[in-house]
Design an enzyme around this catalytic site. Structure first.
Site, PDB file in Angstrom:
ATOM      1  N   TYR A 188       7.067  -2.657 -50.204  1.00  0.00           N
ATOM      2  CA  TYR A 188       6.752  -1.407 -49.505  1.00  0.00           C
ATOM      3  C   TYR A 188       6.078  -1.658 -48.161  1.00  0.00           C
ATOM      4  CZ  TYR A 188       8.628   1.551 -53.069  1.00  0.00           C
ATOM      5  OH  TYR A 188       9.526   2.191 -53.898  1.00  0.00           O
ATOM      6  N   HIS A 211      10.896  13.098 -52.777  1.00  0.00           N
ATOM      7  CA  HIS A 211      10.663  11.745 -53.305  1.00  0.00           C
ATOM      8  C   HIS A 211       9.391  11.104 -52.743  1.00  0.00           C
ATOM      9  CE1 HIS A 211      15.201  11.229 -54.496  1.00  0.00           C
ATOM     10  NE2 HIS A 211      14.540  12.009 -55.302  1.00  0.00           N
ATOM     11  N   ASN A 249      28.683  14.935 -43.489  1.00  0.00           N
ATOM     12  CA  ASN A 249      28.602  13.631 -44.146  1.00  0.00           C
ATOM     13  C   ASN A 249      29.709  12.725 -43.610  1.00  0.00           C
ATOM     14  OD1 ASN A 249      26.957  12.283 -45.962  1.00  0.00           O
ATOM     15  ND2 ASN A 249      28.275  12.654 -47.711  1.00  0.00           N
ATOM     16  N   GLU A 278      31.789  10.993 -45.286  1.00  0.00           N
ATOM     17  CA  GLU A 278      33.027  11.205 -46.027  1.00  0.00           C
ATOM     18  C   GLU A 278      32.798  12.287 -47.080  1.00  0.00           C
ATOM     19  OE1 GLU A 278      30.656   7.928 -47.661  1.00  0.00           O
ATOM     20  OE2 GLU A 278      32.339   7.354 -46.384  1.00  0.00           O
TER      21      GLU A 278
END
Length: 304
Positions: free
Chosen positions: A96, A152, A269, A271
């Site tokens: 980290y 997150h 995006n 794809e």
């Protein structure tokens, strides 16, 4: 409501192959008409923008997913777990620390900046933009986004394993013992830093071991953050999905649930994804190229 479906969900795992629920039956093939999207955008009052690793990849942020996604000889899934931290907090902190140091040299790209500018502009018109991100790199914050839900967590927050205090931390290095550590080369040996030299809590009389304030594999998302997400998705009248593969749960279900109640969803995006056919719009290509014209001022906007 979103929360009822995801309150017990955990981040990280990919969705098992299963029959799509009733709410998510495929619609007609999504449109790639920017003119049609811009008409919807001009009328939207509450816009929710869900972002993932694809936005940050264009700023040169390593994703640690897929082929070549290793730090030393480990993938993120082997280090970003409560068990890995319990067994070897020094190694996890090296990982980290490396990621924090990399992020300090990265900058928001045109997609981050377009989102932040759009939020600022629309707020003056009594309209709202919320960014719901899976990213932990704070590039949205750096770009100027104010209304941000980091589902997150963040690389630049710590949480005490003893008292639970969460604090912002932008120090470089985060503690003296980690200075010059964290090299990603597979030949690098573990620094084996003693626990007492790793980041420590600074609350009065605590001195507990700090951990990154990020949601690890096998951990539940913060219920307060999920409640806030649910409220935003319940009121949004336009939803954008930007740079996310729509395979990591629970975030993968956010946009399909919005679409299921008839709200336009636009996917930006590289794809198509497993969820593409559930959305009204799909714009392929790098978000830094497709998003700025999509979010630019519409000629019908009243600028005070």
């Amino acid at each position: 409501a979103v929360g009822r479906l995801v309150s017990r969900a955990q981040p990280g795992p990919r969705a098992p192959p299963a029959k799509a629920p009733e709410c998510c039956r495929e619609m007609a093939r999504p449109s790639s008409s920017m003119a049609d999207f811009r008409e919807v955008f001009a009328k939207a009052k509450h816009i929710a923008i869900i972002t993932g690793a694809g936005v940050s990849a264009e700023s040169g942020v390593p994703t640690f997913r897929g082929a070549g996604g290793f730090w030393r000889k480990w993938q993120a899934q082997e280090l970003a777990t409560p068990g890995a931290f319990a067994r070897n907090p020094s190694r996890v902190w090296e990982f980290y620390h490396y990621r924090r140091e990399v992020m300090l040299s990265k900058h928001p790209n045109p997609a981050h900046l377009a989102i932040a500018e759009c939020e600022k502009r629309l707020s003056k018109q009594g309209r709202s933009v919320v960014v719901i991100t899976q990213n932990i790199d704070e590039l949205h914050r750096k770009a100027g986004t104010k209304h941000l839900l980091e589902i997150h967590g963040s690389l630049f927050k710590t949480r005490c394993t003893s008292c639970g205090n969460v604090a912002a931390n932008y120090r470089s290095p985060i503690c003296p013992a980690l200075a010059g550590k964290g090299a990603p080369d597979p030949e690098t040996e573990d620094a084996a830093i003693p626990v007492e030299a790793l980041p420590q809590c600074e609350q009065d009389g605590c001195d507990g071991l700090l951990r990154p304030h990020v949601v690890w594999f096998g951990e539940a998302l913060d219920p307060d953050v999920l409640t806030a997400v649910e409220k935003e998705l319940d009121i949004c009248d336009l939803c954008l999905v930007v740079g996310t593969s729509s395979v990591v749960y629970p975030a993968a279900m956010f946009a399909p649930q919005v679409s299921a109640r008839g709200v336009p969803v636009a996917e930006f995006n590289m794809e198509a994804t497993p969820a593409t056919n559930r959305f009204r719009f799909h714009f392929p290509g790098p978000c830094g190229t497709t998003l700025p014209p999509a979010l630019a001022r519409h000629e019908t906007e009243i600028i005070s």
